[in-house]
Write a protein that holds these residues in place. Structure first.
Motif, PDB file in Angstrom:
ATOM      1  N   ALA A 163       0.763  -1.294   0.554  1.00 51.69           N
ATOM      2  CA  ALA A 163      -0.023   0.062   0.097  1.00 51.69           C
ATOM      3  C   ALA A 163       1.265   1.186  -0.288  1.00 51.69           C
ATOM      4  O   ALA A 163       1.829   1.508   0.316  1.00 51.69           O
ATOM      5  N   GLY A 164       0.075   2.677  -0.941  1.00 44.94           N
ATOM      6  CA  GLY A 164       0.742   3.619  -0.533  1.00 44.94           C
ATOM      7  C   GLY A 164       0.473   4.247  -1.604  1.00 44.94           C
ATOM      8  O   GLY A 164      -0.870   4.213  -1.945  1.00 44.94           O
ATOM      9  N   TRP A 165       1.294   5.312  -2.132  1.00 44.90           N
ATOM     10  CA  TRP A 165       0.805   6.959  -2.780  1.00 44.90           C
ATOM     11  C   TRP A 165       1.317   6.308  -3.760  1.00 44.90           C
ATOM     12  O   TRP A 165       2.719   6.147  -3.782  1.00 44.90           O
ATOM     13  N   ARG A 208       4.703   4.405  -3.929  1.00 40.36           N
ATOM     14  CA  ARG A 208       5.839   5.174  -2.720  1.00 40.36           C
ATOM     15  C   ARG A 208       5.479   4.349  -1.739  1.00 40.36           C
ATOM     16  O   ARG A 208       4.362   4.514  -0.733  1.00 40.36           O
ATOM     17  N   ASP A 209       5.829   4.181  -0.766  1.00 44.08           N
ATOM     18  CA  ASP A 209       6.075   4.304   1.340  1.00 44.08           C
ATOM     19  C   ASP A 209       7.119   4.105   1.499  1.00 44.08           C
ATOM     20  O   ASP A 209       7.370   5.037   0.995  1.00 44.08           O
ATOM     21  N   ALA A 210       6.904   4.598   2.736  1.00 41.53           N
ATOM     22  CA  ALA A 210       7.354   4.621   3.524  1.00 41.53           C
ATOM     23  C   ALA A 210       9.342   4.393   3.592  1.00 41.53           C
ATOM     24  O   ALA A 210       9.734   5.055   3.538  1.00 41.53           O
ATOM     25  N   GLU A 235      -0.570  10.622  -6.361  1.00 36.16           N
ATOM     26  CA  GLU A 235      -1.249  11.122  -5.342  1.00 36.16           C
ATOM     27  C   GLU A 235      -2.208  10.337  -4.392  1.00 36.16           C
ATOM     28  O   GLU A 235      -2.099  10.439  -3.143  1.00 36.16           O
TER      29      GLU A 235
END
Lengths: 416, 416
Positions: free
Chosen positions: B20-22, B38-40, B63
């Motif tokens: 999961a992410g952007w 993108r994730d952490a 985003e």
């Protein structure tokens, strides 16, 4: 000669050493005098038999700062099994005024306002020092636990343009000729930073222009804030908080005080346990105590979560319970019958924020920078805030938060 | 299915996983589409060949927050050697507004004010995230180094009764109907706490109503403060600071940047090196740059201490140089030609404080709670304050401190 600490003395029998610290007490007996010196690690006993040193000692008063060069002499009766003999005393800072209260008694006898007026002195008392050390310990544990769990530390603004989070109880200031306010919490900023790091925490001051003059309210306190993204609901937040509290309190007790799973009761059940009417919108302090008692009795836990507070008593960013939207995915954590943490799941879509603010009759414009985060994509998230001073007061069983705060600020006090 | 992070994907070849992410980017080619999430921890590449998923992707914008269930497929060309295939995409939060600037380019192209207006978005750019992570790293190092050296963490008031520390540049606020001020530093409180713990540190916000609109001034910044007792003079403080800086910067560079001993020059010598007149009372920015150059050239050091600043330019609590009391035991630390730390030895006897304040023409009464500490015995002590944002800006070679601050406050900016 390098200064050593009181705790290191037993390792240096028969050596000449240098110690330094504050004069805690003098006992001037007929044939001999005793000097007790306090340093960061504890106490040293100095035996004065030499006439010229004794005369020097007669002119020194408590809390003067001295350096003592002396011989470490084993003595079973002395603290740590050693005392210092044949001392040479050098005064680093002499106290010439009488102390407003005595520091060497087990408890400070002065009234609390007198203690707070002379905080620089009162904080030297072992009970006050111990509470502040505990605050430092749990704060370090908070950061360690969260860093371990991939949270990133942030620093956010304490000066804000609008009193948005809750209309009342904000301090107003003059910001280069414009009105501004002191932040009541890092709530909005920590949520926005979930969009950056997924998981963030902050340790910092928050400000409440709290007109209540009680034993648990301060105008400035330290908030231990965390916020995390990609959660299913508030239960993920509670699980992370439970793990964090275990790390925070681990150094303080021989036996862990945080159970692997903290009992949780729904708000409606909490009201029933407390014997409160089923339509109460919130828990009163007496209800919190009753729920705390219940958790101790039924689950052997000093901690208890209350979940599902009614939406109408929670802030606009609170996520409703999907099963019954009159209740929320917000929770409080009670410790020994007092609320020390508030947390929950937040709304995360832009549309939900616009609807919640509109329903609350709020204009959107002052929330512009906050809404930006949700407009540009935010995951389901939630978090919590621990009130540090309240938690430490409860941990140390201190009745008033002012006693565990270095220089408290309240309705009446802004000095020292 | 438990979400895993992008960095964990290579450990799960041929498995079905959830990430999961952007959405960082979409590339819609003719026969296939690529989605970068993108994730952490980094980026994941998702390959979309299925028509219905591709259609879904066509309606998603950058985003938006998504959850992707897919198969981990080795591919040497993909980042980390794996990509995700046969994805099912669930939208957690859809972006419906156009972004004010693009995030996927190596540098943010928008003007700085536009970035700052949309900080919640701009901070997601890798360069901005990296600077804030570095800030978190050096802050953690500061605390670790000092805790190791027996310093105790404190939290002190940010609201004070009088604008004592320096008359100008303070924010005034309404404190329950009385005037009060935001603290410009924890200076007085950290000194008082030396009487309690001998060694203390604080990480917290400080406030300067700074009318300068420059690339290195903020109205709120994070100060890394330390203070220590029982020192011989300022050189003990400098030695502790040097050790602390080494720990703070250690994780950031392959080769240590802090030498075992940082070169130190006396102020008079610094003026000579900079080619400045010998009666200048302070170092101008150009002089600091010249001294920084000299240290690099002569000592191979990016850090240099300047000691012995003239007493007339240092605050009243500064300890004079016993050998020549027109100069002080105060120092600055320059890093890459910019002052990032101010420190020194302080006065420690009550009598010296009364004399210093009287000489400065100051009434004693507003200093009452501060003087109390010295009246009741304080050891020789000193300390320092590091400006976090300035240090990070220099470490990352960022021209403007606003670029390394999450939500900066300055003369013109108080939002978001």
């Amino acid at each position: 000669m390098q200064r050593i600490l009181s705790s290191q003395l037993p390792a240096h029998p028969h050596e000449t050493v240098t110690i330094a610290g504050w004069i805690r007490r003098r006992r001037l007996l007929k044939s001999v005098a005793f000097l007790i010196v306090r340093d960061a690690e504890g106490l040293s006993q100095v035996v004065v038999a030499e006439p010229e040193t004794r005369e020097q000692l007669e002119h020194l008063t408590e809390e003067s700062v001295v350096e003592v060069i002396a011989t470490v002499t084993p003595n079973e009766q002395a603290p740590g099994g050693v005392e210092l003999t044949r001392p040479k005393i050098r005064v680093l800072s002499a106290v010439r005024s009488p102390l407003p209260f005595e520091l060497h008694r087990p408890a400070l006898a002065a009234a609390l306002p007198t203690q707070l007026d002379h905080a620089a002195l009162a904080l030297r008392h072992p009970a006050r020092r111990s509470a502040l050390r505990i605050a430092a310990t749990v704060t370090a544990g908070f950061r360690a636990a969260l860093t371990e769990q991939r949270f990133v530390e942030i620093q956010t603004p304490k000066i804000v343009a609008s009193a948005t989070e809750s209309g009342a109880n904000v301090f107003r200031l003059d910001y280069f000729g414009r009105p501004a306010y002191l932040a009541q919490s890092p709530q909005f900023y920590k949520q926005l930073m979930v969009g950056v790091f997924e998981r963030v925490f902050e340790v910092g001051p928050v400000f409440r222009a709290e007109p209540s003059d009680t034993a648990r309210h301060l105008a400035q306190y330290t908030s231990l804030d965390a916020e995390m993204g990609f959660i299913a609901d508030h239960r993920d937040v509670m699980a992370t908080l439970t793990r964090t509290l275990a790390v925070m309190t681990e150094p303080l007790f021989e036996k862990p005080i945080v159970p692997a799973e903290i009992p949780a009761v729904h708000f409606t059940e909490a009201l029933r346990i407390a014997g409160a009417p089923h339509d109460e919108p919130d828990l009163a302090p007496a209800h919190e105590r009753a729920v705390g008692e219940w958790a101790r009795r039924e689950h052997g836990s000093e901690f208890v979560y209350v979940t599902g507070y009614p939406m109408r008593k929670r802030p606009f960013y609170t996520h409703p319970d999907p099963a019954d939207p009159t209740y929320s995915n917000g929770f409080d954590l009670l410790f020994r019958g007092l609320e020390i943490v508030t947390g929950g799941q937040r709304l995360h879509t832009y549309e939900d924020y616009v609807e919640a603010l509109t329903r609350a009759g709020e204009p959107l414009e002052p929330y512009g920078g906050y809404l930006d985060g949700f407009r540009y994509g935010m995951p389901p998230h939630g978090g919590w805030a621990i009130g540090l001073e309240r938690f430490v007061a409860r941990l140390t069983e201190t009745p008033n938060v002012r006693e565990v705060t270095a220089f408290p600020r309240d309705l009446h006090r802004i000095t020292p």
